[in-house]
Enzyme design. Structure first.
Site, PDB file in Angstrom:
ATOM      1  N   ARG A 129      -4.923  -5.340 -20.091  1.00  0.00           N
ATOM      2  CA  ARG A 129      -4.410  -6.603 -19.546  1.00  0.00           C
ATOM      3  C   ARG A 129      -5.026  -7.802 -20.257  1.00  0.00           C
ATOM      4  O   ARG A 129      -6.178  -7.773 -20.670  1.00  0.00           O
ATOM      5  CB  ARG A 129      -4.695  -6.680 -18.043  1.00  0.00           C
TER       6      ARG A 129
ATOM      7  N   HIS B 276     -10.391  -6.971  -6.647  1.00  0.00           N
ATOM      8  CA  HIS B 276     -11.620  -6.163  -6.586  1.00  0.00           C
ATOM      9  C   HIS B 276     -12.450  -6.529  -5.341  1.00  0.00           C
ATOM     10  O   HIS B 276     -13.663  -6.342  -5.317  1.00  0.00           O
ATOM     11  CB  HIS B 276     -12.470  -6.342  -7.857  1.00  0.00           C
TER      12      HIS B 276
ATOM     13  N   GLU C  70     -16.339   1.454  -3.276  1.00  0.00           N
ATOM     14  CA  GLU C  70     -15.143   0.970  -2.598  1.00  0.00           C
ATOM     15  C   GLU C  70     -14.653   1.971  -1.550  1.00  0.00           C
ATOM     16  O   GLU C  70     -14.150   1.573  -0.489  1.00  0.00           O
ATOM     17  CB  GLU C  70     -14.048   0.700  -3.631  1.00  0.00           C
TER      18      GLU C  70
ATOM     19  N   ARG D 270      -6.686   2.238  -0.319  1.00  0.00           N
ATOM     20  CA  ARG D 270      -6.856   1.016  -1.096  1.00  0.00           C
ATOM     21  C   ARG D 270      -5.471   0.493  -1.464  1.00  0.00           C
ATOM     22  O   ARG D 270      -4.656   1.210  -2.032  1.00  0.00           O
ATOM     23  CB  ARG D 270      -7.641   1.299  -2.377  1.00  0.00           C
TER      24      ARG D 270
ATOM     25  N   ASN E  95      -6.770   6.977  -2.832  1.00  0.00           N
ATOM     26  CA  ASN E  95      -6.497   5.930  -3.822  1.00  0.00           C
ATOM     27  C   ASN E  95      -5.479   6.499  -4.803  1.00  0.00           C
ATOM     28  O   ASN E  95      -5.814   7.306  -5.662  1.00  0.00           O
ATOM     29  CB  ASN E  95      -7.787   5.519  -4.547  1.00  0.00           C
TER      30      ASN E  95
END
Length: 405
Positions: free
Chosen positions: A240, A180, A378, A92, A8
């Site tokens: 964000r 996600h 993940e 990812r 990742n």
């Protein structure tokens, strides 16, 4: 020993995990590590399956100037000191766009298509692709698999997938994707085992971290998400904006004279909890701060999570369970309690003792809506997808032969 490497890539770090593969295709986490501080204070850290320290090394700043160099240092460490030669590498990738609704074996054509999506995920896409390019150049025969954060949401009903814009734009790919997805897919697969009472029911999963979103899941399938075309929409995040009137963007460009690049940088890097508080983008620091603006940022976050939960419950036409996951969701007793308090009208009632213990089930026995904490994984999801794609293309025996040749 057969292994899968999961990578990742970030802007100043590369996280990696190694999973051992047994003959039945079961995966066991063997190594977890990262190279961070790239360009400032490079440091390689790694732990083994039991959490034991395997590495903690610092490097001169000039020795690790970028992510590709960091990845090669980590790869060399894995190969030379642990004799690991992975079957494949899983990555990812945040945005799969309209082309990819499932994991895909990577080649130069795939990279080119994914590069075109960089503007839709500027904080993530370039850094996700950098390690892929490096490994493709250095080890062209090594299979690499891209696993997408958008893929889990791609079977939304059409009415949830559209914006109210001309259809030709939708056909070009301007649609609601959701993100996600690897986290939500893991939770959806885990629930029948860890929380069978809601395993196939109507569930809201709150993935709350520096990046935050929520997903409505029914029968293991994503029904609706708070994020849309980009990873800006929905909940306020560390830096964000979350949901914002498009007219604000027009105002920034016309009245404030901001360029497209300036607006993009502003929305992704200067807003959210950081912008609201003027203190930090870290929820832990905000909760410990005495600054009233920090308190307001926390209030705003809780309010918006509860607001979006109401929307998702409407999409599900009812609610049978609530799940918290990711950094804030798994670790913040106070945030969970405050969100639950705002969702009393839905039938949510937390048990303060179980919540403080971070138990699996944190709702009261008489709560109409059971509430759970389910740690996400993940990386395991990526490893499973990578191995599955390999075994669909080759038998385990042929993979062993290819590696030996």
């Amino acid at each position: 020993m057969d292994t899968i490497l999961v990578v990742n890539g970030g802007s100043s770090s590369v996280k990696f995990q190694v999973f051992a593969v047994d003959d039945n295709g079961r995966l066991r986490r063997q190594i977890k590590g990262q190279m961070d501080g790239i360009g400032s204070r490079p440091r390689l850290r790694a732990t083994g399956a039991a959490g034991e320290a395997l590495a903690d090394r610092c490097y001169p700043i000039e020795a690790v100037p970028d992510v590709p160099t960091a990845l090669m240092l980590a790869s060399t460490w894995l190969r030379d000191e642990h004799q690991l030669r992975p079957l494949a590498v899983g990555h990812r990738v945040v945005h799969g766009g309209p082309d990819y609704d499932r994991p895909v074996l990577i080649d130069h054509g795939v990279i080119a298509r994914l590069e075109r999506l960089t503007a839709l995920a500027p904080l993530h896409q370039p850094h996700n692709l950098a390690p892929i390019r490096t490994l493709l150049a250095k080890f062209p025969a090594l299979p690499q698999v891209a696993c997408f954060d958008t893929a889990f949401h791609r079977d939304h009903d059409e009415v949830a997938d559209h914006y109210a814009i001309p259809r030709r734009l939708h056909e070009e790919g301007v649609r609601r994707y959701g993100f996600h997805g690897l986290s939500y897919e893991y939770i959806a697969k885990a629930l029948p085992d860890v929380a069978p009472e809601i395993g196939r029911a109507r569930v809201i999963v709150a993935h709350l971290g520096s990046g935050a979103s929520m997903c409505a899941i029914h029968g293991g399938r994503s029904v609706e998400s708070t994020m849309g075309f980009t990873a800006l929409d929905g909940l306020p995040m560390g830096t964000r904006t979350g949901q914002i009137d498009p007219g604000v963007i027009l105002y920034l460009m016309t009245a404030k004279g901001m360029s497209t690049a300036e607006v993009q940088d502003f929305l992704y890097r200067d807003c959210g909890l950081k912008g609201l508080s003027g203190v930090s983008n870290d929820m832990r620091e905000l909760q410990n701060s005495s600054d009233p603006h920090a308190a307001f940022a926390v209030d705003y976050f809780v309010y918006r999570v509860a607001l979006q939960a109401g929307m998702l419950a409407a999409a599900l036409q009812g609610l049978d369970g609530l799940v918290f996951t990711a950094g804030i969701g798994e670790n913040s007793v106070g945030i969970r309690a405050r969100i639950a308090e705002r969702l009393k009208w839905l039938g949510v009632s937390l048990d303060p003792v179980e919540n403080a213990r971070h138990s699996l089930r944190i709702s009261r026995g008489d709560s109409q809506i059971p509430v759970y904490i389910v740690p996400t994984d993940e990386e395991l999801m990526i490893a499973q997808h990578t191995l599955s794609l390999l075994w669909n293309r080759h038998s385990p025996a042929s993979l062993k032969r290819e590696r030996a040749s």
